[in-house]
Scaffold this motif. Structure first.
Motif, mmCIF file in Angstrom:
data_model
loop_
_atom_site.group_PDB
_atom_site.id
_atom_site.type_symbol
_atom_site.label_atom_id
_atom_site.label_comp_id
_atom_site.label_asym_id
_atom_site.label_seq_id
_atom_site.Cartn_x
_atom_site.Cartn_y
_atom_site.Cartn_z
ATOM 1 N N GLU A 114 -6.204 4.179 3.375
ATOM 2 C CA GLU A 114 -6.247 4.250 4.298
ATOM 3 C C GLU A 114 -4.766 3.232 4.346
ATOM 4 O O GLU A 114 -4.782 3.363 6.295
ATOM 5 C CB GLU A 114 -7.183 3.287 4.835
ATOM 6 C CG GLU A 114 -8.542 4.547 4.798
ATOM 7 C CD GLU A 114 -10.116 3.552 4.942
ATOM 8 O OE1 GLU A 114 -10.960 3.976 5.802
ATOM 9 O OE2 GLU A 114 -10.224 2.553 4.020
ATOM 10 N N GLU A 115 -4.643 2.259 4.798
ATOM 11 C CA GLU A 115 -2.927 1.350 4.693
ATOM 12 C C GLU A 115 -1.998 2.322 5.029
ATOM 13 O O GLU A 115 -1.683 1.614 6.053
ATOM 14 C CB GLU A 115 -3.397 -0.153 4.014
ATOM 15 C CG GLU A 115 -2.665 -1.279 4.264
ATOM 16 C CD GLU A 115 -2.540 -2.381 3.954
ATOM 17 O OE1 GLU A 115 -1.174 -2.978 3.801
ATOM 18 O OE2 GLU A 115 -3.571 -2.217 2.629
ATOM 19 N N ALA A 116 -1.860 3.296 3.690
ATOM 20 C CA ALA A 116 -0.921 3.657 3.863
ATOM 21 C C ALA A 116 -0.579 4.398 4.581
ATOM 22 O O ALA A 116 0.456 4.922 4.976
ATOM 23 C CB ALA A 116 -0.493 3.787 2.189
ATOM 24 N N ALA A 164 0.814 -1.528 0.249
ATOM 25 C CA ALA A 164 -0.275 -0.098 -0.001
ATOM 26 C C ALA A 164 0.883 1.106 0.201
ATOM 27 O O ALA A 164 0.572 2.227 -0.634
ATOM 28 C CB ALA A 164 -1.098 -0.040 0.669
ATOM 29 N N SER A 202 -5.347 2.743 -1.817
ATOM 30 C CA SER A 202 -3.783 2.088 -0.766
ATOM 31 C C SER A 202 -4.206 3.258 0.115
ATOM 32 O O SER A 202 -3.002 3.194 1.259
ATOM 33 C CB SER A 202 -3.177 2.387 -1.681
ATOM 34 O OG SER A 202 -2.743 3.486 -2.153
ATOM 35 N N SER A 250 -1.011 4.365 7.598
ATOM 36 C CA SER A 250 -0.933 3.480 8.264
ATOM 37 C C SER A 250 -0.203 3.336 8.950
ATOM 38 O O SER A 250 0.446 4.127 9.720
ATOM 39 C CB SER A 250 -2.532 2.898 8.958
ATOM 40 O OG SER A 250 -1.697 1.883 10.041
ATOM 41 N N GLY A 251 0.597 3.212 7.893
ATOM 42 C CA GLY A 251 1.861 2.289 7.735
ATOM 43 C C GLY A 251 3.088 3.367 7.855
ATOM 44 O O GLY A 251 3.763 3.602 8.379
#
Length: 364
Positions: free
Chosen positions: A235-237, A28, A233, A239-240
């Motif tokens: 939301e996941e990115a 992501a 991508s 967060s990452g």
């Protein structure tokens, strides 16, 4: 080829890279970053195509075309995010675009232009009209939120109906601002446009209309594709990367969508064409507030998404602060490097506040 155009041309390599990253599932974060970079040159090509088509279309139709497509990239990204149900991100991107244009873009233009020229000037009448329009935008964003706070048990449907009604009023006002700038008081904008045509465009002959129409269509299609990658991508990115959706919407997405316009405003300011620079920065903010935001409200209504003008109170404070300081600095029709620094400092403080906002919320 100018340095700006060379950079945007080189960045086109990220279009195929982002496609590969998406389909080979590089993760992501990789998709988010490459898609974000890919959108920058595509937005620049959309802007260039719009300007070239406007040369052929004539001043009135060309002005309308520029007014309609000026923030097309941001609108496309927001529509994709809205369809995905990321309503809060869309709202944050609206406030972030207004704040970014008024503080970051105008601040950079005044700072870099002021370092080269001791003092620069622009039309104070236009600045005052723009200030009044931005005040209306703040009112339009504030009142639906105020209705929610001062009413017990207002339901989502009622809030959306109110927002749709306000959106229609704002679109009508936007139409009147176009009538004002292109017809009844077009002479106020003639100086900046004439300088731009003489100094920036310099067309010896009319551009190839169909070529630029194809460029505009192709760039728009690829912006839509990259927006799908970006939103998919997001939301996941975020967060990452350790970012919140609020910070991403307010700071990151507006910079991605507006980079080409940012570069134009700063470039012309360095050439002492502050009239045009301020027109690009403030005009873009007005378009977001009076056109893009209402269109998104109507689109949300059509899609069945709960998109309304009930904003996070903290976002409203940020917009009000940005409008206040921008109006204060631009009211006299003159600028220098210190005023540019003040705008950038305000943007930095707001950016930090949005970055740490979840921590503040958690403590409270």
């Amino acid at each position: 080829m100018s340095t700006k155009n060379l950079i945007f041309t080189v960045l086109l390599v990220f279009v195929p890279i982002s496609i590969v990253a998406h389909y080979l599932e590089w993760g992501a974060v990789a998709v988010f970053v490459t898609a974000s970079i890919a959108i920058l040159p595509l937005a620049a090509w959309m802007g260039a195509a719009t300007e070239e088509i406007a040369v052929v279309a004539g001043s009135t139709l060309g002005g309308l075309l520029n007014a309609t497509f000026g923030n097309a990239t941001e609108l496309i990204i927001a529509l994709v995010a809205l369809r995905a149900g990321l309503v809060n991100v869309v709202k944050a991107s609206i406030t972030g675009s207004i704040i970014g244009n008024l503080l970051l873009v105008m601040g950079l233009a005044m700072l870099l232009g002021g370092l080269r020229f001791k003092e620069q000037s622009f039309q104070p009448v236009v600045a005052r009209v723009n200030a009044s329009s931005m005040n209306l935008a703040v009112i339009a964003m504030l009142l639906p939120t105020a209705v929610n706070f001062t009413s017990s048990g207002i339901d989502e449907v009622t809030q959306q109906r109110l927002s749709v009604a306000v959106a229609i009023v704002l679109i009508l006002v936007y139409g009147l601002t176009l009538l004002f700038s292109m017809k009844t008081h077009s002479y106020l904008c003639d100086v900046g446009e004439a300088e731009f045509e003489a100094g920036e465009a310099g067309h010896a002959e009319k551009p190839n209309l169909w070529l630029w129409v194809v460029v505009l269509l192709v760039a728009t299609v690829f912006v839509a594709i990259e927006s799908e990658f970006l939103v998919g991508s997001l939301e996941e990115a975020t967060s990452g990367l350790g970012l919140t959706e609020l910070f991403t919407g307010v700071i990151v997405l507006p910079i991605i969508g507006n980079a080409a316009e940012h570069a134009t405003a700063v470039t012309v300011a360095i050439k002492n064409k502050m009239d045009l620079s301020v027109s690009v920065a403030v005009g873009s903010s007005l378009q977001i507030a009076l056109f893009v935001a209402p269109v998104l409200v109507l689109a949300g209504w059509a899609m069945g998404q709960p998109m309304d003008l009930d904003f996070n109170p903290f976002e409203l404070v940020a917009v009000a602060v940005a409008v206040l300081i921008a109006n204060s600095i631009s009211s006299d029709g003159r600028s220098n490097w210190l005023e540019g620094t003040l705008l950038l400092a305000a943007y930095a403080i707001l950016g930090l506040a949005f970055f740490f906002h979840p921590i503040i919320e958690g403590i409270g």
